[in-house]
Design a protein around this motif. Structure first.
Motif, PDB file in Angstrom:
ATOM      1  N   THR A 186      23.477  94.061 150.777  1.00 38.16           N
ATOM      2  CA  THR A 186      24.419  93.544 149.787  1.00 38.16           C
ATOM      3  C   THR A 186      23.705  92.763 148.697  1.00 38.16           C
ATOM      4  OG1 THR A 186      26.053  93.320 151.561  1.00 38.16           O
ATOM      5  CG2 THR A 186      26.524  92.174 149.511  1.00 38.16           C
ATOM      6  N   ALA A 187      24.122  92.999 147.449  1.00 43.44           N
ATOM      7  CA  ALA A 187      23.549  92.256 146.326  1.00 43.44           C
ATOM      8  C   ALA A 187      24.656  91.697 145.442  1.00 43.44           C
ATOM      9  CB  ALA A 187      22.632  93.148 145.496  1.00 43.44           C
ATOM     10  N   LEU A 188      24.355  90.575 144.813  1.00 44.51           N
ATOM     11  CA  LEU A 188      25.205  89.989 143.783  1.00 44.51           C
ATOM     12  C   LEU A 188      24.605  90.397 142.443  1.00 44.51           C
ATOM     13  CD1 LEU A 188      27.626  88.005 143.361  1.00 44.51           C
ATOM     14  CD2 LEU A 188      25.902  86.203 143.068  1.00 44.51           C
ATOM     15  N   VAL A 189      25.423  90.968 141.566  1.00 41.98           N
ATOM     16  CA  VAL A 189      24.936  91.474 140.280  1.00 41.98           C
ATOM     17  C   VAL A 189      25.819  90.877 139.187  1.00 41.98           C
ATOM     18  CG1 VAL A 189      24.288  93.515 138.959  1.00 41.98           C
ATOM     19  CG2 VAL A 189      24.331  93.631 141.458  1.00 41.98           C
ATOM     20  N   THR A 190      25.315  89.866 138.510  1.00 41.42           N
ATOM     21  CA  THR A 190      26.142  89.094 137.594  1.00 41.42           C
ATOM     22  C   THR A 190      25.509  88.934 136.220  1.00 41.42           C
ATOM     23  OG1 THR A 190      27.156  86.905 137.251  1.00 41.42           O
ATOM     24  CG2 THR A 190      25.138  86.984 138.575  1.00 41.42           C
ATOM     25  N   SER A 191      26.357  88.776 135.204  1.00 38.77           N
ATOM     26  CA  SER A 191      25.871  88.493 133.852  1.00 38.77           C
ATOM     27  C   SER A 191      25.574  87.010 133.668  1.00 38.77           C
ATOM     28  CB  SER A 191      26.915  88.940 132.812  1.00 38.77           C
ATOM     29  OG  SER A 191      27.055  90.342 132.816  1.00 38.77           O
ATOM     30  N   SER A 192      26.005  86.181 134.607  1.00 33.42           N
ATOM     31  CA  SER A 192      25.740  84.750 134.510  1.00 33.42           C
ATOM     32  C   SER A 192      24.259  84.460 134.742  1.00 33.42           C
ATOM     33  CB  SER A 192      26.573  83.978 135.537  1.00 33.42           C
ATOM     34  OG  SER A 192      27.942  84.025 135.205  1.00 33.42           O
ATOM     35  N   GLY A 193      23.794  83.346 134.169  1.00 36.44           N
ATOM     36  CA  GLY A 193      22.404  82.951 134.312  1.00 36.44           C
ATOM     37  C   GLY A 193      22.119  82.342 135.672  1.00 36.44           C
ATOM     38  N   ARG A 194      20.846  82.272 136.014  1.00 34.25           N
ATOM     39  CA  ARG A 194      20.423  81.785 137.328  1.00 34.25           C
ATOM     40  C   ARG A 194      20.914  80.376 137.626  1.00 34.25           C
ATOM     41  NH1 ARG A 194      19.017  83.342 142.326  1.00 34.25           N
ATOM     42  NH2 ARG A 194      17.961  85.125 141.353  1.00 34.25           N
ATOM     43  N   ALA A 195      20.890  79.483 136.645  1.00 37.42           N
ATOM     44  CA  ALA A 195      21.303  78.102 136.899  1.00 37.42           C
ATOM     45  C   ALA A 195      22.756  78.036 137.347  1.00 37.42           C
ATOM     46  CB  ALA A 195      21.090  77.249 135.648  1.00 37.42           C
ATOM     47  N   LEU A 196      23.621  78.823 136.703  1.00 39.79           N
ATOM     48  CA  LEU A 196      25.031  78.853 137.098  1.00 39.79           C
ATOM     49  C   LEU A 196      25.214  79.515 138.457  1.00 39.79           C
ATOM     50  CD1 LEU A 196      26.763  79.874 133.746  1.00 39.79           C
ATOM     51  CD2 LEU A 196      26.560  77.591 134.725  1.00 39.79           C
ATOM     52  N   VAL A 197      24.463  80.570 138.679  1.00 39.58           N
ATOM     53  CA  VAL A 197      24.591  81.306 139.936  1.00 39.58           C
ATOM     54  C   VAL A 197      24.184  80.429 141.115  1.00 39.58           C
ATOM     55  CG1 VAL A 197      23.761  83.295 141.256  1.00 39.58           C
ATOM     56  CG2 VAL A 197      24.307  83.541 138.833  1.00 39.58           C
ATOM     57  N   GLU A 198      23.158  79.624 140.933  1.00 39.13           N
ATOM     58  CA  GLU A 198      22.728  78.743 142.018  1.00 39.13           C
ATOM     59  C   GLU A 198      23.851  77.785 142.421  1.00 39.13           C
ATOM     60  OE1 GLU A 198      20.022  78.624 143.950  1.00 39.13           O
ATOM     61  OE2 GLU A 198      19.449  80.526 143.028  1.00 39.13           O
ATOM     62  N   VAL A 199      24.628  77.321 141.451  1.00 36.87           N
ATOM     63  CA  VAL A 199      25.773  76.461 141.767  1.00 36.87           C
ATOM     64  C   VAL A 199      26.863  77.281 142.448  1.00 36.87           C
ATOM     65  CG1 VAL A 199      27.570  74.976 140.807  1.00 36.87           C
ATOM     66  CG2 VAL A 199      25.258  74.883 139.874  1.00 36.87           C
ATOM     67  N   ALA A 200      27.126  78.476 141.936  1.00 40.65           N
ATOM     68  CA  ALA A 200      28.161  79.327 142.528  1.00 40.65           C
ATOM     69  C   ALA A 200      27.837  79.696 143.971  1.00 40.65           C
ATOM     70  CB  ALA A 200      28.330  80.594 141.694  1.00 40.65           C
ATOM     71  N   LEU A 201      26.550  79.833 144.284  1.00 44.86           N
ATOM     72  CA  LEU A 201      26.156  80.209 145.646  1.00 44.86           C
ATOM     73  C   LEU A 201      26.519  79.137 146.674  1.00 44.86           C
ATOM     74  CD1 LEU A 201      22.732  81.972 145.002  1.00 44.86           C
ATOM     75  CD2 LEU A 201      24.841  83.035 145.839  1.00 44.86           C
ATOM     76  N   ASP A 202      26.771  77.919 146.211  1.00 45.89           N
ATOM     77  CA  ASP A 202      27.256  76.896 147.135  1.00 45.89           C
ATOM     78  C   ASP A 202      28.625  77.272 147.678  1.00 45.89           C
ATOM     79  OD1 ASP A 202      24.990  75.368 146.751  1.00 45.89           O
ATOM     80  OD2 ASP A 202      25.890  74.113 145.189  1.00 45.89           O
ATOM     81  N   THR A 203      29.397  78.012 146.882  1.00 48.81           N
ATOM     82  CA  THR A 203      30.702  78.522 147.320  1.00 48.81           C
ATOM     83  C   THR A 203      30.568  79.882 147.994  1.00 48.81           C
ATOM     84  OG1 THR A 203      31.915  77.344 145.583  1.00 48.81           O
ATOM     85  CG2 THR A 203      32.985  79.288 146.533  1.00 48.81           C
ATOM     86  N   LEU A 204      29.778  80.768 147.380  1.00 44.64           N
ATOM     87  CA  LEU A 204      29.669  82.139 147.873  1.00 44.64           C
ATOM     88  C   LEU A 204      28.881  82.253 149.174  1.00 44.64           C
ATOM     89  CD1 LEU A 204      28.880  83.883 144.469  1.00 44.64           C
ATOM     90  CD2 LEU A 204      31.048  83.959 145.711  1.00 44.64           C
ATOM     91  N   GLY A 205      27.930  81.337 149.351  1.00 41.54           N
ATOM     92  CA  GLY A 205      27.068  81.386 150.529  1.00 41.54           C
ATOM     93  C   GLY A 205      25.759  82.082 150.219  1.00 41.54           C
ATOM     94  N   ARG A 206      24.677  81.391 150.419  1.00 47.23           N
ATOM     95  CA  ARG A 206      23.367  81.966 150.083  1.00 47.23           C
ATOM     96  C   ARG A 206      22.964  83.077 151.038  1.00 47.23           C
ATOM     97  NH1 ARG A 206      21.508  78.696 146.152  1.00 47.23           N
ATOM     98  NH2 ARG A 206      22.757  76.790 145.978  1.00 47.23           N
ATOM     99  N   ASP A 207      23.566  83.110 152.215  1.00 48.41           N
ATOM    100  CA  ASP A 207      23.267  84.168 153.171  1.00 48.41           C
ATOM    101  C   ASP A 207      24.177  85.383 152.997  1.00 48.41           C
ATOM    102  OD1 ASP A 207      21.277  82.585 154.301  1.00 48.41           O
ATOM    103  OD2 ASP A 207      22.637  81.716 155.790  1.00 48.41           O
ATOM    104  N   SER A 208      25.030  85.340 151.982  1.00 49.92           N
ATOM    105  CA  SER A 208      25.972  86.446 151.786  1.00 49.92           C
ATOM    106  C   SER A 208      25.333  87.647 151.110  1.00 49.92           C
ATOM    107  CB  SER A 208      27.171  85.973 150.944  1.00 49.92           C
ATOM    108  OG  SER A 208      27.914  84.975 151.612  1.00 49.92           O
ATOM    109  N   PHE A 209      24.135  87.443 150.531  1.00 47.34           N
ATOM    110  CA  PHE A 209      23.509  88.501 149.739  1.00 47.34           C
ATOM    111  C   PHE A 209      22.029  88.640 150.079  1.00 47.34           C
ATOM    112  CE2 PHE A 209      26.804  86.276 147.366  1.00 47.34           C
ATOM    113  CZ  PHE A 209      27.719  87.298 147.180  1.00 47.34           C
ATOM    114  N   ASP A 210      21.582  89.878 150.155  1.00 48.00           N
ATOM    115  CA  ASP A 210      20.166  90.156 150.375  1.00 48.00           C
ATOM    116  C   ASP A 210      19.379  90.063 149.080  1.00 48.00           C
ATOM    117  OD1 ASP A 210      20.370  90.950 153.232  1.00 48.00           O
ATOM    118  OD2 ASP A 210      21.633  92.537 152.399  1.00 48.00           O
TER     119      ASP A 210
END
Length: 215
Positions: free
Chosen positions: A101-125
């Motif tokens: 599984t991968a997350l593929v987003t137009s958002s930048g890394r800084a925003l994604v790192e914050v979002a991963l607190d909700t999404l779960g860092r183990d949710s994506f390979d």
């Protein structure tokens, strides 16, 4: 399995609405609804061009506007993101089945790192961010990059998207596409299966989109 983020997994487009309207007001204008719709799923650079043109201020520095938006969105993301209906359950089912599984987003890394607190860092390979590819959606590069990182042929991947830009990117890459519109309506397209909500998606459907029996 390839997941878009904003509007697909998390209900973050409303936060983008807040930030974009605040910046428009800072510039003495109001962002129009058609311009806002045109931004959904696009890169930051493309969005800032749309905003500046919509306000009749094309001379503004896109990098300065992007920096303002990024700072404000970081604040808003930290207040908490909510999952889109059915998204958390589907991600959980995909992970439990051992599907890459991968997350593929137009958002930048800084925003994604914050979002991963909700999404779960183990949710994506793998995670592919908009500021880490040479060409953003609707170019196929983000999805092709994700498939390469997963070591899975793109033709064996299902991409889940909510925007016309994201759907175009996934289709151009060669993925099977499941579209779940959020803020922007999607016209029917060949090769795209559309649902009103991810609550109707399951592993059986994902397998069927690839033309194979469920695992």
């Amino acid at each position: 399995m390839l997941f878009d983020m904003d509007g697909t997994l998390v209900d973050s487009e409303k936060l983008w609405d807040v930030a974009l309207q605040e910046l428009a007001a800072e510039y003495g204008g109001i962002l129009s609804a058609p311009a806002r719709r045109a931004m959904v799923g696009t890169s930051m650079a493309a969005s800032m061009k749309v905003l500046h043109d919509d306000l009749g201020q094309p001379e503004r520095d896109p990098e300065a506007s992007a920096a303002w938006i990024n700072a404000r969105i970081l604040e808003l993301f930290r207040t908490g993101l909510s999952w889109r209906p059915g998204a958390l359950a589907l991600v959980g089912a995909v992970r439990a089945a051992g599907i890459p599984t991968a997350l593929v987003t137009s958002s930048g890394r800084a925003l994604v790192e914050v979002a991963l607190d909700t999404l779960g860092r183990d949710s994506f390979d793998a995670v592919v961010c908009g500021d880490e590819v040479d060409a953003a959606k609707p170019h196929p590069e983000p999805y092709l990059t994700a498939a390469r990182l997963l070591d899975v042929p793109i033709e064996r991947c299902v991409a889940i998207e909510d925007s016309p830009t994201g759907v175009a990117s996934a289709l151009a890459a060669g993925a099977a596409v499941l579209a779940v519109p959020a803020e922007v309506p999607l016209e029917p397209r060949d090769g795209v299966h559309q649902l009103e909500s991810l609550t109707a998606a399951d592993l059986e459907l994902l397998a069927a989109l690839l033309g194979e029996p469920p695992a």
